[in-house]
Every structure is written in structure tokens, then in C-alpha cells.
Scaffold this motif. Structure first.
Motif, PDB file in Angstrom:
ATOM      1  N   ALA A  57     -57.650  41.562  76.483  1.00  0.00           N
ATOM      2  CA  ALA A  57     -58.334  42.273  75.410  1.00  0.00           C
ATOM      3  C   ALA A  57     -59.713  41.659  75.180  1.00  0.00           C
ATOM      4  N   CYS A  58     -60.674  42.506  74.800  1.00  0.00           N
ATOM      5  CA  CYS A  58     -62.046  42.042  74.604  1.00  0.00           C
ATOM      6  C   CYS A  58     -62.136  41.195  73.340  1.00  0.00           C
ATOM      7  N   THR A  59     -62.806  40.059  73.461  1.00  0.00           N
ATOM      8  CA  THR A  59     -62.992  39.173  72.313  1.00  0.00           C
ATOM      9  C   THR A  59     -64.322  39.488  71.637  1.00  0.00           C
ATOM     10  N   TRP A  60     -64.521  38.943  70.440  1.00  0.00           N
ATOM     11  CA  TRP A  60     -65.731  39.192  69.675  1.00  0.00           C
ATOM     12  C   TRP A  60     -66.085  37.927  68.906  1.00  0.00           C
ATOM     13  N   ALA A  61     -67.230  37.957  68.224  1.00  0.00           N
ATOM     14  CA  ALA A  61     -67.770  36.750  67.595  1.00  0.00           C
ATOM     15  C   ALA A  61     -67.800  36.891  66.081  1.00  0.00           C
ATOM     16  N   PHE A  62     -67.456  35.802  65.396  1.00  0.00           N
ATOM     17  CA  PHE A  62     -67.745  35.674  63.972  1.00  0.00           C
ATOM     18  C   PHE A  62     -69.214  35.294  63.812  1.00  0.00           C
ATOM     19  N   GLY A  63     -69.728  35.458  62.589  1.00  0.00           N
ATOM     20  CA  GLY A  63     -71.103  35.052  62.285  1.00  0.00           C
ATOM     21  C   GLY A  63     -71.934  36.166  61.731  1.00  0.00           C
ATOM     22  N   MET A  64     -71.724  37.396  62.224  1.00  0.00           N
ATOM     23  CA  MET A  64     -72.361  38.606  61.707  1.00  0.00           C
ATOM     24  C   MET A  64     -71.346  39.720  61.858  1.00  0.00           C
ATOM     25  N   ASN A  65     -70.678  40.065  60.763  1.00  0.00           N
ATOM     26  CA  ASN A  65     -69.591  41.028  60.821  1.00  0.00           C
ATOM     27  C   ASN A  65     -69.665  41.969  59.629  1.00  0.00           C
ATOM     28  N   LEU A  66     -69.562  43.243  59.931  1.00  0.00           N
ATOM     29  CA  LEU A  66     -69.495  44.266  58.894  1.00  0.00           C
ATOM     30  C   LEU A  66     -68.024  44.602  58.651  1.00  0.00           C
ATOM     31  N   PHE A  67     -67.566  44.462  57.390  1.00  0.00           N
ATOM     32  CA  PHE A  67     -66.162  44.683  57.035  1.00  0.00           C
ATOM     33  C   PHE A  67     -66.027  45.931  56.176  1.00  0.00           C
ATOM     34  N   ASP A  68     -65.056  46.782  56.544  1.00  0.00           N
ATOM     35  CA  ASP A  68     -64.658  47.907  55.709  1.00  0.00           C
ATOM     36  C   ASP A  68     -63.505  47.422  54.841  1.00  0.00           C
ATOM     37  N   LEU A  69     -63.817  47.092  53.600  1.00  0.00           N
ATOM     38  CA  LEU A  69     -62.809  46.478  52.726  1.00  0.00           C
ATOM     39  C   LEU A  69     -61.710  47.464  52.331  1.00  0.00           C
ATOM     40  N   GLN A  70     -62.021  48.746  52.340  1.00  0.00           N
ATOM     41  CA  GLN A  70     -60.980  49.729  52.020  1.00  0.00           C
ATOM     42  C   GLN A  70     -59.925  49.772  53.116  1.00  0.00           C
ATOM     43  N   GLN A  71     -60.331  49.780  54.379  1.00  0.00           N
ATOM     44  CA  GLN A  71     -59.376  49.752  55.481  1.00  0.00           C
ATOM     45  C   GLN A  71     -58.626  48.423  55.511  1.00  0.00           C
ATOM     46  N   TRP A  72     -59.295  47.370  55.148  1.00  0.00           N
ATOM     47  CA  TRP A  72     -58.645  46.053  55.087  1.00  0.00           C
ATOM     48  C   TRP A  72     -57.470  46.103  54.091  1.00  0.00           C
ATOM     49  N   ARG A  73     -57.724  46.636  52.921  1.00  0.00           N
ATOM     50  CA  ARG A  73     -56.675  46.693  51.904  1.00  0.00           C
ATOM     51  C   ARG A  73     -55.555  47.633  52.343  1.00  0.00           C
ATOM     52  N   ARG A  74     -55.909  48.701  53.049  1.00  0.00           N
ATOM     53  CA  ARG A  74     -54.890  49.659  53.493  1.00  0.00           C
ATOM     54  C   ARG A  74     -53.929  49.008  54.484  1.00  0.00           C
ATOM     55  N   HIS A  75     -54.429  48.157  55.369  1.00  0.00           N
ATOM     56  CA  HIS A  75     -53.573  47.501  56.374  1.00  0.00           C
ATOM     57  C   HIS A  75     -53.017  46.166  55.870  1.00  0.00           C
ATOM     58  N   ASN A  76     -53.411  45.749  54.680  1.00  0.00           N
ATOM     59  CA  ASN A  76     -52.908  44.503  54.084  1.00  0.00           C
ATOM     60  C   ASN A  76     -53.058  43.328  55.071  1.00  0.00           C
ATOM     61  N   LEU A  77     -54.258  43.152  55.580  1.00  0.00           N
ATOM     62  CA  LEU A  77     -54.504  42.154  56.622  1.00  0.00           C
ATOM     63  C   LEU A  77     -54.503  40.729  56.081  1.00  0.00           C
ATOM     64  N   THR A  78     -54.744  40.554  54.782  1.00  0.00           N
ATOM     65  CA  THR A  78     -54.691  39.196  54.227  1.00  0.00           C
ATOM     66  C   THR A  78     -53.274  38.639  54.307  1.00  0.00           C
ATOM     67  N   ALA A  79     -52.289  39.465  54.063  1.00  0.00           N
ATOM     68  CA  ALA A  79     -50.890  39.029  54.185  1.00  0.00           C
ATOM     69  C   ALA A  79     -50.558  38.721  55.641  1.00  0.00           C
ATOM     70  N   LEU A  80     -51.082  39.540  56.568  1.00  0.00           N
ATOM     71  CA  LEU A  80     -50.863  39.274  57.991  1.00  0.00           C
ATOM     72  C   LEU A  80     -51.482  37.934  58.393  1.00  0.00           C
ATOM     73  N   TYR A  81     -52.638  37.657  57.841  1.00  0.00           N
ATOM     74  CA  TYR A  81     -53.280  36.353  58.108  1.00  0.00           C
ATOM     75  C   TYR A  81     -52.400  35.208  57.635  1.00  0.00           C
ATOM     76  N   HIS A  82     -51.821  35.332  56.453  1.00  0.00           N
ATOM     77  CA  HIS A  82     -50.938  34.288  55.936  1.00  0.00           C
ATOM     78  C   HIS A  82     -49.721  34.090  56.844  1.00  0.00           C
ATOM     79  N   ARG A  83     -49.212  35.171  57.392  1.00  0.00           N
ATOM     80  CA  ARG A  83     -48.047  35.075  58.284  1.00  0.00           C
ATOM     81  C   ARG A  83     -48.389  34.279  59.531  1.00  0.00           C
ATOM     82  N   TYR A  84     -49.514  34.618  60.169  1.00  0.00           N
ATOM     83  CA  TYR A  84     -49.934  33.868  61.357  1.00  0.00           C
ATOM     84  C   TYR A  84     -50.240  32.419  61.018  1.00  0.00           C
ATOM     85  N   LEU A  85     -50.784  32.214  59.843  1.00  0.00           N
ATOM     86  CA  LEU A  85     -51.119  30.853  59.441  1.00  0.00           C
ATOM     87  C   LEU A  85     -49.861  30.006  59.315  1.00  0.00           C
ATOM     88  N   GLN A  86     -48.794  30.559  58.759  1.00  0.00           N
ATOM     89  CA  GLN A  86     -47.541  29.827  58.619  1.00  0.00           C
ATOM     90  C   GLN A  86     -46.896  29.571  59.974  1.00  0.00           C
TER      91      GLN A  86
END
Length: 625
Positions: free
Chosen positions: A504-533
Motif C-alpha cells: 500500500a502507498c505510504t504518505w507523510a505527516f507534516g502537511m495534512n488536510l483533515f476532514d473532521l466530519q468524516q473522522w467523527r463518522r468513522h470514529n478513528l480516535t477510538a481506532l487509534y486507541h485500540r492500536y495504541l494498546q
């Protein structure tokens, strides 16, 4: 018998009489038929001839009066080449329609005739004045012919030089220069030879015992110093002095002596292997030390920056609470504006991000900057923007300590690393953007080591196509920031191998445009916590926020054109200058940040031009461009 002898004697006398009388008759008849003036000249010539009874003396007298000794004519190669070049030039000018073969035949014929006359000239010089009467004629003819050849060649050569007189050099000189470019080529053979001699001399010194103070050891040490001073910084043979070339011979003589003193090749080879191993160990040790010092410098706050923070902090607390307000606070929650987020504890880095974005924006009044920092640097950053407001743009400053909802368990602190890039809470705060900005729909996130060079309104209007994050890809092989998934993520783990594609193609942090509405719809913060644990229990990825970002936003990333974001200015010294100047945003990712002393000089001006180093507070802390 007597009668026959008498007849023979009579016949001989008759012949003798005829031989004497006939010339007289011929001369008298000739004198009667010519004019008086011609008769007088003829008699003069006859009288002068009768006085030359000895042929050799006659030749000597004639040579003294009329003939000159034949001159030794030596034709040099350059004269002949010059003449032939002139002949070829004339042939090209007057008979351009003739073939190349005809010119070559003419040249060969001239060469053969010249060689033939030269050989005749040498044979005539060997015979000299000791030739017979018949040889004298041949000799005279040869001398005359050779003189004619010399006159012809001299005339042609003079004409050739005269024709090219308007040029800087004659044609013959040009021919030699064009035909011998190898001899004029600058080389460094002597420089390499001198350096090789120094290495050999040091090797011989290594063979000697440490306590040795012999004459040879002193001589080698002296030679090494002489050669090092002689070669200096020279890189070409033309930069060496004559004394340096002379000293190479002295050094070679000393090396020959050392070769006689150390004839045991086996012992020398063993010693050289030991010396080589020791040198390699020293190189590795110095490399490890240099790497450690560079990383230490990257983690250390420069003295000037620390001074600036302390000065601004003191000035902040000296103000009254009502004087600490930033303008345009009513815009910080307006979702129709362009919102930018910067998480940093470096006030100069934040200043450059804000200044560069504002100075290149077409509509400054629509820009809102959200700067999040820690409590230690909060007063200094706030005071900086009070003293240096960003034009018509709005600045909103927050402290991470005010986020009471932020999880108290941060497993990234458990990593065995002293690098603040991996342990700072500010680095992982990007995974909580919807919680930090609950009223916003979109936000453009910046690392604090970027510089904006163009207006970014076009990026805000990009179609996200339902994706959560827009970023520049780093999966192009051969690129500056080329990355593969398996370079940071452990695909030997069954959980990772089952759910993610290694290609899969990788990408870079540092300059990123985020759609916060789509973020909330997919509940990605909870997914991040799962991977973190999961990552805290077994090794799933390398330390840092980038692998977690690839997993959290997997299949939810829109890849942007590369011109939006150029990477590598903090570690790569060969980034194309044209790409840097065309890019909308340049990123000093790596440890050589532009505000550090270890920054790359060729890239630093892109960062420093957005700071006014004439400000009194910067001069007071000795901060310079």
C-alpha cells in the motif's frame, strides 16, 4: 721491322701535329668571325683558363671567387607541417570541388620529393670538394636545386605566417595544440603519488618499535612533515611547486632505506592488517560519537532561543491581564474560515509557520492559526504574537494542560527513548483533532518545521472524495522520502499481515488536510486507541507517530500532488533546488532543523527570510540569520 716502326712513329707524329695545329686553326677562324669586343672577351677567358694548370687548385680558386659552401638545410617537422597545412588550405579555398584523395596524393608526392632531395643533399655533403670534374657538375646542380627548394619552402612558410598574422597563433601552432590535447590535460598524478608516499612512510613508522629513536625514524618523520607542507591543499599537479617535486625524490630515497630495514614481508603484512583493523575501529567510534553529538544537538534548545523564551515570559507576566488579549477572538470557531493547527514548544518555529502562510496568502483575513503548546512555553508564544501580530490573520493559542479530556495513559512515554519527537505529547496530539476543535469541519495541520511558499486556498477547495486525510505520497521508489509499509510496521505479526497490504502507498505527516466530519463518522480516535494498546503489548511498529497514522488512516487517505509538499530539507543535502522553489510547502523533516547550528546552510535561507532579525529582542539574545 724497322720500316714498320718507322711508319708507326710517323703516324704518331702526324697525329700529334694535327692535335696541335687544329686548335690553332679553329681559334684563328673563330677570331675572324666574331666581333672585336667578343674577340677580346674570349681571349681574356682563354688566358685565365691557361693559368689553371692544376684541376684541384682551379676548383679551390673558383670556389673562393664564385661558389659558396653548400648550406646545411635542416627542415623541422613544424615547418613542414605548416607548409602542408598551407597547401591544404589553399587547395580547399581554390579547388573546393576536388576530392580528398587528390589532396592526399599531392601531399604524399611532396613528402617523397622532399625526402629524395634531402638524401641527395646529404650525399653531396659527404662527397664534398674531393669529387672529380664530373662530380662537381652534379654537386653544383644538387646545391642549386636544394637552395631552390629551401627558397620555395621559406616563401610558403612566410606566406603562411603572413596569412595567419591576424590570428593569435600561426597554423602550425594551432595544429600542434589541436593534435596534442592529452599533454595539456590537467592531472593529479603527482599529488596522488605524494599522498601515497606519506601513507607508506607512516606505515614504516608503525613497524618501528615505540621506543625507537633511530636515524631512519627521525628521517621518515621529517620527510612526512616536509611532504605534508609541500602538498598542502593542492589537488592538481599544476598547484605543486618545484620544491615539492624535488622532495618526492628525497622521500623515495628514504622509503628505499626503510624497505631495506624491514625486509620481512610476512611481519609487515600482519602489522598492516592490525593497523587497518585499528583504523576501522577508530572510524566507527568517531562515527558513533558524531551521531550521538548530532542527536544531542538536535534535542538541545539553543542558548539564544532559551534567552528569547525567558525574556518574553518575563514580559508576559509583567503585563496586566486585560492587556494580554489577542485580537479577533470571535473568529476562532467560525467553520467558514481557513483554520491551521500547529503543535509546538518552539516560538520561532511557530512564528515562521504563521508569517510564511500569511505573507503568501491572498486573503489574510480568512486565516485562523491555532497554536497548541505546553504550559512552559505558553507565555512566551502568547507574548510574541502580542508584539508581532500576523497582519489581518487571527492567532489562537492554547495550552495542552487545559485539555482535561486528554487520556491520562500515554503509552508512548513507556518507549525507551530520550528523543522528544517520540515522547512529547504534542507529537501525538494530532490524533485528537476532532476533540480539540469540536466546532470545525476541516483543518489543515502543520508540523512546526515547515515553510509555506504559496497561497493555499486551492488546497482548501480540493475534493476529498469521502477520505479523512489528504497527504503527499512517499511510496515512489527513488524519491527523497521513499518509504514502504514494512519499513516501520511488523508484517510478521498475523494481525498486521491479515489486515494491511505491504504494498500500500505510504504518505507523510507534516502537511495534512483533515476532514473532521468524516473522522467523527468513522470514529478513528477510538481506532487509534485500540492500536495504541495493542502496540504496548507486542512490537507491531517502530516508535513514532507515523506508523500509527498509516494504520489509523489506512484506506482513508487522499494522495496529493507532490508539488504541495517537498520533504527532506532536514537530512537530505541533494534536494533539487527547482523543486524546492516550485513547492507550496517545504518541510525540514529530520534532525537538522533550520533554527539549529547543525542546519544545512543551503536550505536555511528559505526559513530565515520569514523572521525579522533586526528586532531588538532578537538582537538582545544574539539571534542572527
Amino acid at each position: 721491322m724497322k720500316q714498320s716502326r718507322r711508319r708507326q712513329r710517323t703516324l704518331l707524329l702526324a697525329l700529334l701535329f694535327l692535335s696541335v695545329v687544329s686548335p690553332l686553326v679553329f681559334v684563328s677562324h673563330h677570331l675572324n668571325t666574331i666581333t672585336p669586343d667578343g674577340r677580346r672577351d674570349f681571349l681574356d677567358e682563354l688566358s685565365s683558363f691557361t693559368h689553371r694548370t692544376d684541376p684541384l687548385n682551379a676548383i679551390e680558386q673558383e670556389g673562393a671567387e664564385e661558389l659558396e659552401e653548400p648550406k646545411e638545410i635542416v627542415y623541422k617537422e613544424e615547418d613542414f607541417v605548416s607548409t602542408n597545412s598551407y597547401i591544404l588550405q589553399k587547395t580547399n579555398d581554390t579547388e573546393g570541388s576536388k576530392s580528398e584523395g587528390y589532396r592526399n596524393n599531392t601531399l604524399e608526392r611532396n613528402v617523397s620529393e622532399f625526402d629524395q632531395h634531402k638524401r641527395q643533399n646529404q650525399e653531396a655533403q659527404q662527397k664534398g670538394l674531393l669529387s672529380t670534374d664530373g662530380d662537381v657538375n652534379i654537386f653544383n646542380t644538387t646545391v642549386t636545386h636544394n637552395q631552390n627548394i629551401h627558397t620555395h619552402f621559406q616563401r610558403v612558410t612566410d606566406e603562411n605566417v603572413e596569412v595567419t598574422g591576424n590570428q593569435s597563433v600561426p597554423k602550425a601552432t594551432q595544429h600542434r595544440q589541436s593534435s596534442c590535447p592529452q599533454s595539456q590535460r590537467v592531472t593529479n598524478q603527482k599529488v596522488l603519488e605524494i599522498k601515497d608516499q606519506i601513507i607508506r612512510a607512516r606505515a614504516y613508522l608503525g613497524f618501528a618499535t615505540p621506543s625507537s629513536n633511530s636515524h631512519l625514524v627521525k628521517e621518515l618523520k621529517l620527510r612526512i612533515k616536509e611532504m605534508e607542507r609541500a602538498v598542502g591543499e593542492a589537488t592538481k599537479d599544476s598547484e605543486l611547486s618545484r620544491s615539492a617535486l624535488q622532495k618526492t625524490r628525497h622521500m623515495e630515497a628514504s622509503l628505499s632505506k626503510a624497505n631495506c630495514v624491514f625486509p620481512d614481508c610476512t611481519a609487515m603484512a600482519a602489522k598492516l592488517r592490525a593497523m587497518n583493523h585499528n583504523a576501522e575501529e577508530q572510524v566507527h567510534s568517531h562515527q558513533r560519537e558524531a551521531t550521538h553529538l548530532v542527536h544531542l544537538a538536535a534535542r538541545t534548545t539553543p542558548k539564544g532561543l532559551h534567552c528569547l523564551s525567558m525574556q518574553l515570559t518575563a514580559d508576559y507576566f509583567a503585563l496586566k491581564p486585560e492587556d494580554r488579549k489577542l485580537p479577533n477572538e470571535n473568529k476562532i470557531h467560525d467553520p467558514k474560515l481557513y483554520h491551521y493547527a500547529v503543535f509546538s514548544d518552539n516560538l520561532l518555529a511557530c512564528a515562521v509557520v504563521v508569517n510564511s502562510t500569511v505573507s503568501n496568502a491572498k486573503k489574510q483575513e480568512k486565516l485562523v492559526f491555532h497554536v497548541v503548546t505546553n504550559s512552559l512555553n505558553f507565555p512566551a508564544i502568547w507574548m510574541w504574537f502580542l508584539l508581532n501580530p500576523p497582519g489581518k490573520a487571527t492567532v489562537h493559542i492554547q495550552s495542552i494542560e487545559n485539555f482535561e479530556w486528554l487520556p491520562k495513559y500515554n503509552t508512548f512515554n513507556k518507549h525507551n527513548s530520550s528523543d522528544p519527537r517520540y515522547t512529547s505529547e504534542l507529537n501525538y496530539l494530532r490524533f485528537y483533532l476532532p476533540d480539540i476543535f469540536p466546532t470545525l469541519n476541516k483543518i489543515l495541520f502543520f508540523d512546526h518545521d515547515v515553510v509555506v511558499q504559496q497561497d493555499l486556498s486551492g488546497l482548501w477547495n480540493a475534493n476529498m472524495k469521502g477520505k479523512v486525510i489528504a497527504a503527499v505520497g512517499t511510496c515512489q521508489e527513488g524519491g527523497t522520502s521513499f518509504h514502504r509499509m514494512d519499513m516501520f510496521i511488523n508484517f510478521s505479526d498475523p494481525f498486521i499481515a491479515k489486515r494491511f497490504d505491504v504494498n500500500a502507498c505510504t504518505w507523510a505527516f507534516g502537511m495534512n488536510l483533515f476532514d473532521l466530519q468524516q473522522w467523527r463518522r468513522h470514529n478513528l480516535t477510538a481506532l487509534y486507541h485500540r492500536y495504541l494498546q495493542m502496540g504496548s503489548k507486542r512490537p507491531l511498529w517502530n516508535i513514532g507517530s507515523l506508523p500509527l497514522g498509516w494504520l489509523t488512516f489506512y484506506n482513508k487517505t487522499k494522495v496529493l500532488d507532490r508539488r504541495w509538499h517537498i520533504l527532506g530539507l532536514g537530512y537530505d543535502s541533494v534536494v533539487d533546488k527547482n523543486e524546492i522553489e516550485r513547492a507550496a510547502i517545504i518541510h525540514y523533516d529530520g534532525i537538522r532543523k533550520p533554527w539549529l547550528d547543525i542546519a544545512m546552510g543551503r536550505y536555511r535561507s528559505y526559513w530565515t527570510k520569514y523572521l525579522n532579525f533586526d528586532l531588538p529582542i532578537l538582537q538582545r539574545c544574539n539571534l542572527q540569520a
